[in-house]
Design a protein around this motif. Structure first.
Motif, PDB file in Angstrom:
ATOM      1  N   ASP A  99       9.300  13.810  30.124  1.00 27.76           N
ATOM      2  CA  ASP A  99      10.680  13.558  30.368  1.00 27.76           C
ATOM      3  C   ASP A  99      11.120  14.688  31.481  1.00 27.76           C
ATOM      4  OD1 ASP A  99      11.038  11.682  28.475  1.00 27.76           O
ATOM      5  OD2 ASP A  99      11.076  13.106  26.898  1.00 27.76           O
ATOM      6  N   ASP A 100      10.275  15.911  31.380  1.00 28.70           N
ATOM      7  CA  ASP A 100      10.657  16.897  32.434  1.00 28.70           C
ATOM      8  C   ASP A 100      10.266  16.328  33.955  1.00 28.70           C
ATOM      9  OD1 ASP A 100      11.696  18.596  30.349  1.00 28.70           O
ATOM     10  OD2 ASP A 100       9.895  19.591  30.145  1.00 28.70           O
ATOM     11  N   ALA A 101       9.392  15.882  33.822  1.00 32.51           N
ATOM     12  CA  ALA A 101       8.576  15.319  35.216  1.00 32.51           C
ATOM     13  C   ALA A 101       9.731  14.281  35.674  1.00 32.51           C
ATOM     14  CB  ALA A 101       7.122  14.781  35.062  1.00 32.51           C
ATOM     15  N   GLU A 102      10.163  13.484  35.005  1.00 34.39           N
ATOM     16  CA  GLU A 102      11.016  12.573  35.324  1.00 34.39           C
ATOM     17  C   GLU A 102      12.506  12.854  35.686  1.00 34.39           C
ATOM     18  OE1 GLU A 102      13.017   8.177  33.594  1.00 34.39           O
ATOM     19  OE2 GLU A 102      11.704   9.275  32.469  1.00 34.39           O
ATOM     20  N   ARG A 103      13.056  14.019  34.765  1.00 30.19           N
ATOM     21  CA  ARG A 103      14.196  14.581  35.242  1.00 30.19           C
ATOM     22  C   ARG A 103      13.935  15.426  36.563  1.00 30.19           C
ATOM     23  NH1 ARG A 103      14.272  17.471  31.263  1.00 30.19           N
ATOM     24  NH2 ARG A 103      13.916  19.514  31.993  1.00 30.19           N
ATOM     25  N   TRP A 104      12.972  16.250  36.847  1.00 33.20           N
ATOM     26  CA  TRP A 104      12.715  16.909  38.148  1.00 33.20           C
ATOM     27  C   TRP A 104      12.676  15.558  39.400  1.00 33.20           C
ATOM     28  CZ3 TRP A 104       8.421  20.296  35.879  1.00 33.20           C
ATOM     29  CH2 TRP A 104       9.092  21.193  35.195  1.00 33.20           C
ATOM     30  N   GLU A 105      12.177  14.700  39.144  1.00 34.09           N
ATOM     31  CA  GLU A 105      11.951  13.589  40.167  1.00 34.09           C
ATOM     32  C   GLU A 105      13.349  13.214  40.359  1.00 34.09           C
ATOM     33  OE1 GLU A 105       9.967  11.733  42.941  1.00 34.09           O
ATOM     34  OE2 GLU A 105       9.074  13.153  41.478  1.00 34.09           O
ATOM     35  N   ARG A 106      14.171  12.872  39.434  1.00 34.13           N
ATOM     36  CA  ARG A 106      15.761  12.552  39.473  1.00 34.13           C
ATOM     37  C   ARG A 106      16.408  13.555  40.545  1.00 34.13           C
ATOM     38  NH1 ARG A 106      15.227  10.628  34.359  1.00 34.13           N
ATOM     39  NH2 ARG A 106      16.854  12.280  33.614  1.00 34.13           N
ATOM     40  N   LYS A 107      16.246  14.676  40.199  1.00 35.85           N
ATOM     41  CA  LYS A 107      16.860  15.691  40.680  1.00 35.85           C
ATOM     42  C   LYS A 107      16.330  16.067  42.190  1.00 35.85           C
ATOM     43  CE  LYS A 107      17.889  20.656  39.914  1.00 35.85           C
ATOM     44  NZ  LYS A 107      17.830  21.899  39.045  1.00 35.85           N
ATOM     45  N   LYS A 108      15.175  15.783  42.598  1.00 38.47           N
ATOM     46  CA  LYS A 108      14.709  15.897  43.771  1.00 38.47           C
ATOM     47  C   LYS A 108      15.184  14.848  44.738  1.00 38.47           C
ATOM     48  CE  LYS A 108      10.519  16.595  44.057  1.00 38.47           C
ATOM     49  NZ  LYS A 108       9.019  16.324  43.932  1.00 38.47           N
ATOM     50  N   LYS A 109      15.350  13.715  43.941  1.00 45.40           N
ATOM     51  CA  LYS A 109      16.016  12.522  44.958  1.00 45.40           C
ATOM     52  C   LYS A 109      17.243  12.565  45.194  1.00 45.40           C
ATOM     53  CE  LYS A 109      12.723   8.717  43.264  1.00 45.40           C
ATOM     54  NZ  LYS A 109      12.518   7.584  42.505  1.00 45.40           N
ATOM     55  N   LYS A 110      18.350  13.373  44.384  1.00 43.38           N
ATOM     56  CA  LYS A 110      19.611  13.648  44.447  1.00 43.38           C
ATOM     57  C   LYS A 110      20.046  14.473  45.621  1.00 43.38           C
ATOM     58  CE  LYS A 110      21.225  12.454  39.921  1.00 43.38           C
ATOM     59  NZ  LYS A 110      21.901  13.089  38.622  1.00 43.38           N
ATOM     60  N   LYS A 111      18.985  15.687  45.902  1.00 48.18           N
ATOM     61  CA  LYS A 111      18.980  16.274  46.916  1.00 48.18           C
ATOM     62  C   LYS A 111      19.345  15.744  48.512  1.00 48.18           C
ATOM     63  CE  LYS A 111      16.912  20.229  44.995  1.00 48.18           C
ATOM     64  NZ  LYS A 111      15.766  21.319  44.701  1.00 48.18           N
ATOM     65  N   ASN A 112      20.463  16.468  49.132  1.00 43.71           N
ATOM     66  CA  ASN A 112      20.716  16.139  50.329  1.00 43.71           C
ATOM     67  C   ASN A 112      19.440  16.249  51.455  1.00 43.71           C
ATOM     68  OD1 ASN A 112      21.642  14.936  52.738  1.00 43.71           O
ATOM     69  ND2 ASN A 112      23.504  16.432  52.904  1.00 43.71           N
ATOM     70  N   PRO A 113      18.675  15.178  51.926  1.00 44.19           N
ATOM     71  CA  PRO A 113      17.660  15.722  52.777  1.00 44.19           C
ATOM     72  C   PRO A 113      17.971  16.191  54.102  1.00 44.19           C
ATOM     73  CG  PRO A 113      17.863  13.520  52.889  1.00 44.19           C
ATOM     74  CD  PRO A 113      18.752  13.993  51.800  1.00 44.19           C
ATOM     75  N   ASP A 114      19.235  16.015  54.366  1.00 40.03           N
ATOM     76  CA  ASP A 114      19.839  16.540  55.745  1.00 40.03           C
ATOM     77  C   ASP A 114      20.474  17.789  55.639  1.00 40.03           C
ATOM     78  OD1 ASP A 114      20.685  16.952  58.222  1.00 40.03           O
ATOM     79  OD2 ASP A 114      21.602  14.793  58.324  1.00 40.03           O
ATOM     80  N   PRO A 115      20.017  18.919  55.926  1.00 39.32           N
ATOM     81  CA  PRO A 115      20.951  20.433  55.729  1.00 39.32           C
ATOM     82  C   PRO A 115      21.937  20.336  56.749  1.00 39.32           C
ATOM     83  CG  PRO A 115      18.547  20.645  56.744  1.00 39.32           C
ATOM     84  CD  PRO A 115      18.805  19.380  56.570  1.00 39.32           C
ATOM     85  N   GLY A 116      21.955  19.744  57.791  1.00 41.72           N
ATOM     86  CA  GLY A 116      22.948  19.783  59.075  1.00 41.72           C
ATOM     87  C   GLY A 116      22.400  20.563  60.105  1.00 41.72           C
ATOM     88  N   PHE A 117      23.291  20.803  60.959  1.00 42.36           N
ATOM     89  CA  PHE A 117      22.883  21.322  62.363  1.00 42.36           C
ATOM     90  C   PHE A 117      22.776  22.793  62.074  1.00 42.36           C
ATOM     91  CE2 PHE A 117      23.422  23.145  66.444  1.00 42.36           C
ATOM     92  CZ  PHE A 117      22.600  22.560  67.127  1.00 42.36           C
ATOM     93  N   SER A 118      21.443  23.248  62.442  1.00 43.91           N
ATOM     94  CA  SER A 118      21.321  24.779  62.430  1.00 43.91           C
ATOM     95  C   SER A 118      20.835  25.387  63.841  1.00 43.91           C
ATOM     96  CB  SER A 118      20.481  25.268  61.182  1.00 43.91           C
ATOM     97  OG  SER A 118      19.024  24.578  61.482  1.00 43.91           O
ATOM     98  N   GLY A 119      20.232  24.305  64.766  1.00 40.55           N
ATOM     99  CA  GLY A 119      19.707  24.657  65.931  1.00 40.55           C
ATOM    100  C   GLY A 119      19.063  23.604  66.582  1.00 40.55           C
ATOM    101  N   TYR A 120      19.139  23.551  67.845  1.00 36.98           N
ATOM    102  CA  TYR A 120      18.373  22.488  68.660  1.00 36.98           C
ATOM    103  C   TYR A 120      16.887  22.331  68.342  1.00 36.98           C
ATOM    104  CZ  TYR A 120      22.627  21.965  71.205  1.00 36.98           C
ATOM    105  OH  TYR A 120      24.092  21.987  71.506  1.00 36.98           O
ATOM    106  N   ALA A 121      16.155  23.349  68.101  1.00 33.28           N
ATOM    107  CA  ALA A 121      14.819  23.217  67.762  1.00 33.28           C
ATOM    108  C   ALA A 121      14.615  22.386  66.218  1.00 33.28           C
ATOM    109  CB  ALA A 121      14.340  24.504  67.461  1.00 33.28           C
TER     110      ALA A 121
END
Length: 236
Positions: A99-121
């Protein structure tokens, strides 16, 4: 007369004894109340001192304390696993429930993978990672090219294979398709708005146009009838 005095003396003794008992009870009750008051005063003073300490602590002290306690517990578990000759990561995974592993996996998928622009590199690195994830290697073409090139497939300092490789039509089509997708996606993120030739010109410069758009957004529903009357020439 002596008998009467003796009877009065005998009658007064129980009265004095009862009064003495009441007095002792009141004194005992007073001592108890005094003791409780001193105890309450001491506890209040301790609570005031503790509250003052808590107020002087940083705002995130509780989180830091919990984090430090967790790190100490983790270090202790690692030492115990090392003493037993076990691998800590595997032992930790065995303790995690499904149950904990499944909950952490769902939480990981909800995170926005794009943190936005922080620099050209960083933007270039994220673009590179995104493009490389989309690549589907052609293993058959890889083996075929390996056979055709022979020893030159892994060139050395003495190899002269520059300009001899000719890409396949399928590879060129994939590259063109990928470039067109990049152009299409980049166009969606453009902030420039297309100019509408049919729109009414009610501004004198770019700044005034932006102000009018903002005013229309907030007050357009209230001034629609007035504008129509002005256009028709029936305004009062």
């Amino acid at each position: 007369h002596a008998a009467i005095i003796q009877d009065h003396t005998i009658a007064d003794k129980p009265t004095e004894s009862l009064a003495s008992q009441k007095r002792e009870a009141r004194l005992r009750k007073f001592r108890e109340l005094h003791f409780k008051r001193n105890e309450a005063r001491k506890l209040n003073h301790q609570e005031v001192v503790e509250e003052d300490k808590r107020l002087k602590l940083p705002a995130n002290w509780e989180a830091k304390k919990a984090r430090l306690e967790w790190e100490l517990a983790e270090d202790q578990k690692k030492k115990e696993c090392a003493a037993r000759g076990e691998e800590y990561d595997r032992v930790k995974l065995l303790e995690i429930s499904a149950d904990d592993a499944e909950r952490w996996e769902r939480k990981k998928k909800k995170k926005n993978p794009d943190p936005g622009f922080s620099g050209y590199a960083e933007a270039q690195l994220r673009q590179y990672q995104r493009l490389t994830k989309q690549i589907k290697p052609d293993m058959e073409g890889y083996e075929r090219q390996k056979e055709e090139c022979g020893e030159d497939f892994h060139p050395t300092s003495n190899s002269l294979i520059h300009g001899t490789h000719v890409p396949s039509k399928e590879g060129i089509d994939r590259m063109v398709e990928d470039v067109e997708k990049q152009i299409e996606k980049r166009a969606k993120y453009s902030r420039r708005r297309a100019y509408n030739d049919d729109a009414d010109i009610d501004y004198i410069n770019e700044r005034n146009a932006k102000f009018n758009k903002k005013a229309e957004r907030f007050y357009g529903k209230y001034t629609a009838e007035i504008k129509q009357n002005l256009e028709r020439g029936t305004a009062v």
